[in-house]
Design a protein around this motif. Structure first.
Motif, PDB file in Angstrom:
ATOM      1  N   TYR A  83      12.452  46.073  29.287  1.00 56.67           N
ATOM      2  CA  TYR A  83      11.666  45.310  30.154  1.00 56.67           C
ATOM      3  C   TYR A  83      10.333  45.076  29.751  1.00 56.67           C
ATOM      4  CZ  TYR A  83       8.918  45.369  34.716  1.00 56.67           C
ATOM      5  OH  TYR A  83       7.846  44.984  35.551  1.00 56.67           O
ATOM      6  N   ILE A  84       9.625  45.579  28.894  1.00 59.78           N
ATOM      7  CA  ILE A  84       8.145  45.353  28.515  1.00 59.78           C
ATOM      8  C   ILE A  84       8.520  43.919  27.826  1.00 59.78           C
ATOM      9  CG2 ILE A  84       6.373  45.825  27.135  1.00 59.78           C
ATOM     10  CD1 ILE A  84       6.826  48.806  27.947  1.00 59.78           C
ATOM     11  N   SER A  85       9.424  43.737  27.214  1.00 61.44           N
ATOM     12  CA  SER A  85       9.648  42.454  26.382  1.00 61.44           C
ATOM     13  C   SER A  85       9.629  41.358  27.094  1.00 61.44           C
ATOM     14  CB  SER A  85      10.962  42.584  25.571  1.00 61.44           C
ATOM     15  OG  SER A  85      12.073  42.679  26.207  1.00 61.44           O
ATOM     16  N   PHE A  86       9.772  41.293  28.349  1.00 62.24           N
ATOM     17  CA  PHE A  86       9.770  40.299  29.470  1.00 62.24           C
ATOM     18  C   PHE A  86       8.412  39.974  29.946  1.00 62.24           C
ATOM     19  CE2 PHE A  86      14.281  41.756  29.852  1.00 62.24           C
ATOM     20  CZ  PHE A  86      14.739  40.410  29.154  1.00 62.24           C
ATOM     21  N   LEU A  87       7.350  40.910  29.292  1.00 61.84           N
ATOM     22  CA  LEU A  87       6.039  40.897  30.199  1.00 61.84           C
ATOM     23  C   LEU A  87       4.962  40.295  28.976  1.00 61.84           C
ATOM     24  CD1 LEU A  87       6.064  44.435  31.700  1.00 61.84           C
ATOM     25  CD2 LEU A  87       6.675  42.003  32.653  1.00 61.84           C
ATOM     26  N   ASP A  88       3.823  40.000  29.341  1.00 62.65           N
ATOM     27  CA  ASP A  88       2.789  39.600  28.616  1.00 62.65           C
ATOM     28  C   ASP A  88       1.573  40.569  29.108  1.00 62.65           C
ATOM     29  OD1 ASP A  88       0.499  38.634  27.365  1.00 62.65           O
ATOM     30  OD2 ASP A  88      -0.086  36.874  28.689  1.00 62.65           O
ATOM     31  N   TRP A  89       1.544  41.860  28.203  1.00 58.89           N
ATOM     32  CA  TRP A  89       0.728  42.901  28.617  1.00 58.89           C
ATOM     33  C   TRP A  89       0.139  43.438  27.457  1.00 58.89           C
ATOM     34  CZ3 TRP A  89       3.027  48.387  28.725  1.00 58.89           C
ATOM     35  CH2 TRP A  89       2.071  49.379  29.390  1.00 58.89           C
ATOM     36  N   ASP A  90      -0.975  43.726  27.828  1.00 61.85           N
ATOM     37  CA  ASP A  90      -1.915  44.324  26.425  1.00 61.85           C
ATOM     38  C   ASP A  90      -1.772  46.062  26.479  1.00 61.85           C
ATOM     39  OD1 ASP A  90      -3.238  45.253  28.598  1.00 61.85           O
ATOM     40  OD2 ASP A  90      -5.285  44.109  28.120  1.00 61.85           O
ATOM     41  N   GLY A  91      -1.010  46.457  27.260  1.00 61.52           N
ATOM     42  CA  GLY A  91      -0.837  48.087  27.450  1.00 61.52           C
ATOM     43  C   GLY A  91      -1.626  48.783  28.242  1.00 61.52           C
ATOM     44  N   LEU A  92      -2.812  48.107  28.730  1.00 65.56           N
ATOM     45  CA  LEU A  92      -3.809  48.814  29.763  1.00 65.56           C
ATOM     46  C   LEU A  92      -4.012  48.106  31.139  1.00 65.56           C
ATOM     47  CD1 LEU A  92      -6.489  49.608  27.120  1.00 65.56           C
ATOM     48  CD2 LEU A  92      -4.882  51.212  28.378  1.00 65.56           C
ATOM     49  N   GLY A  93      -4.093  46.442  30.954  1.00 67.13           N
ATOM     50  CA  GLY A  93      -4.287  45.907  31.983  1.00 67.13           C
ATOM     51  C   GLY A  93      -3.240  45.454  32.831  1.00 67.13           C
ATOM     52  N   GLU A  94      -3.271  44.492  33.630  1.00 69.53           N
ATOM     53  CA  GLU A  94      -2.160  43.962  34.413  1.00 69.53           C
ATOM     54  C   GLU A  94      -1.099  43.124  33.840  1.00 69.53           C
ATOM     55  OE1 GLU A  94      -1.276  41.323  38.730  1.00 69.53           O
ATOM     56  OE2 GLU A  94      -3.490  41.769  37.834  1.00 69.53           O
ATOM     57  N   ALA A  95       0.114  43.513  33.902  1.00 69.89           N
ATOM     58  CA  ALA A  95       1.231  42.874  33.082  1.00 69.89           C
ATOM     59  C   ALA A  95       1.529  41.549  33.848  1.00 69.89           C
ATOM     60  CB  ALA A  95       2.307  43.829  32.995  1.00 69.89           C
ATOM     61  N   ARG A  96       1.985  40.674  33.350  1.00 75.39           N
ATOM     62  CA  ARG A  96       2.536  39.398  33.761  1.00 75.39           C
ATOM     63  C   ARG A  96       3.855  39.051  33.479  1.00 75.39           C
ATOM     64  NH1 ARG A  96       2.125  33.953  32.146  1.00 75.39           N
ATOM     65  NH2 ARG A  96       0.948  34.627  30.168  1.00 75.39           N
ATOM     66  N   TRP A  97       4.696  38.671  34.140  1.00 70.32           N
ATOM     67  CA  TRP A  97       6.133  38.484  33.907  1.00 70.32           C
ATOM     68  C   TRP A  97       6.150  37.033  33.262  1.00 70.32           C
ATOM     69  CZ3 TRP A  97      10.666  41.344  33.975  1.00 70.32           C
ATOM     70  CH2 TRP A  97      11.831  40.301  33.967  1.00 70.32           C
ATOM     71  N   VAL A  98       6.690  36.953  31.975  1.00 66.00           N
ATOM     72  CA  VAL A  98       6.967  35.846  31.234  1.00 66.00           C
ATOM     73  C   VAL A  98       8.528  35.503  30.821  1.00 66.00           C
ATOM     74  CG1 VAL A  98       4.481  35.821  30.243  1.00 66.00           C
ATOM     75  CG2 VAL A  98       6.535  37.061  28.986  1.00 66.00           C
ATOM     76  N   GLY A  99       9.314  36.318  31.334  1.00 69.48           N
ATOM     77  CA  GLY A  99      10.693  36.054  31.087  1.00 69.48           C
ATOM     78  C   GLY A  99      11.072  36.194  29.576  1.00 69.48           C
ATOM     79  N   LEU A 100      11.707  35.134  28.932  1.00 69.39           N
ATOM     80  CA  LEU A 100      12.244  34.706  27.608  1.00 69.39           C
ATOM     81  C   LEU A 100      11.150  34.130  26.831  1.00 69.39           C
ATOM     82  CD1 LEU A 100      15.733  33.795  28.363  1.00 69.39           C
ATOM     83  CD2 LEU A 100      14.985  35.961  27.642  1.00 69.39           C
TER      84      LEU A 100
END
Length: 309
Positions: free
Chosen positions: A52-69
């Motif tokens: 699931y995390i592999s489909f996100l743009d996320w720094d581990g702390l802030g808000e995650a953004r869905w980026v798909g593939l």
């Protein structure tokens, strides 16, 4: 003539509780329940979280953004990922040398000669060492001026070698360091397997004239199939998840040429500025899929062998 009434087993069965009626079937699952729970919490759930995390743009702390593939598309154009993938392939190919090396050492140590226990201790020694210690020992061994390898090369008239500083040699130097304890592990597996070899088959083959390589190939090795299977599984998984030695000996250098997928995942997810958890998770998923192919093949082979019995 008096008759004794037999107990009504059906009535007794109906009077017992549900657990008592199913006790034999349920008891093994009760023993397995803690292990299944821990396996689910610490293995199965994290696998799906990583996907699931592999489909996100996320720094581990802030808000995650869905980026798909997008993370996977970026991997296809990432030269560092390509280098890491090729290095993992090198680890796979050369790490398999530990299996025949472990077999031949085990055959030597299986002899009854004077001082064999000392030899066994010396060959077993690398297995009990930490990977960190192995990495440090080989780092000193490869030193360009003071290292033993360079001194040996200079003794025979060659130039000093800087193995870990040479982009073309560094990966092979680390693999050689990893082969030392891995060969010891395969040796232990084969020593255990040799204890289970049927002496009657060996004696029958000897009476038929089998000697040397024929005895080994047609009589000994077929009986070592379970040990060989475990050695292949452990060695392949060890090659794919190689991290400790790279971190200790080169930290991915020189110029990133010794990275493997596990180390590159660590760099992207936890070491670089910005902490790209989604990109690191995508690398982890690729590594997991590669491992899954090998594990599925080994499980299929095991199931096929059990079915054929």
């Amino acid at each position: 003539m008096t008759t004794t009434a037999l107990p009504d087993t059906h009535a007794d069965r109906g009077g017992r509780g549900w657990y008592k009626r199913n006790e034999i079937a349920l008891t093994p699952w009760l023993f397995l329940a803690p292990a299944i729970l821990f396996f689910a919490v610490y293995v199965i759930i994290p696998i799906f979280q990583s996907i699931y995390i592999s489909f996100l743009d996320w720094d581990g702390l802030g808000e995650a953004r869905w980026v798909g593939l997008e993370n996977y598309a970026e991997l296809m154009e990432d030269s560092a990922f390509e280098v890491s993938l090729w290095n993992n392939l090198k680890w796979l190919v050369f790490y398999l040398l530990a299996i025949p090396a472990g077999l031949f050492i085990a055959l030597f140590l299986n002899q009854t000669v004077t001082g064999i226990r000392i030899y066994k201790s010396l060959f077993f020694f690398p297995f009990v060492l930490s990977q960190v210690v192995v990495g440090l020992v080989f780092s000193w061994f490869y030193l360009p001026n003071e290292g033993i390898l360079s001194n040996i090369v200079q003794f025979f008239g060659g130039d000093p070698l800087n193995v870990l500083g040479d982009p073309t040699l560094a990966t092979y130097g680390i693999i050689a360091a990893g082969l030392w304890p891995q060969t010891a592990y395969c040796m232990i597996l084969y020593l255990t397997g040799l204890n289970a070899v049927d002496p009657e088959q060996v004696e029958a083959a000897r009476l038929d004239g089998a000697r040397g390589w024929k005895m080994l190939w047609y009589v000994i090795i077929p009986q070592l199939k379970p040990a060989t299977f475990i050695a292949f599984v452990v060695t392949i998984i060890g090659a794919l998840r190689s991290f400790d030695l790279i971190s200790i000996m080169t930290n991915g250098g020189p110029f990133g040429q010794t990275r493997v997928l596990s180390f590159y995942m660590f760099e992207k997810a936890l070491s670089e500025y910005g902490f790209r958890m989604g990109y690191g998770a995508a690398i982890a998923v690729v590594l997991f899929l590669i491992m899954l192919c090998f594990i599925a093949y080994f499980l299929w082979s095991m199931w096929k062998e059990e079915k054929g019995r």
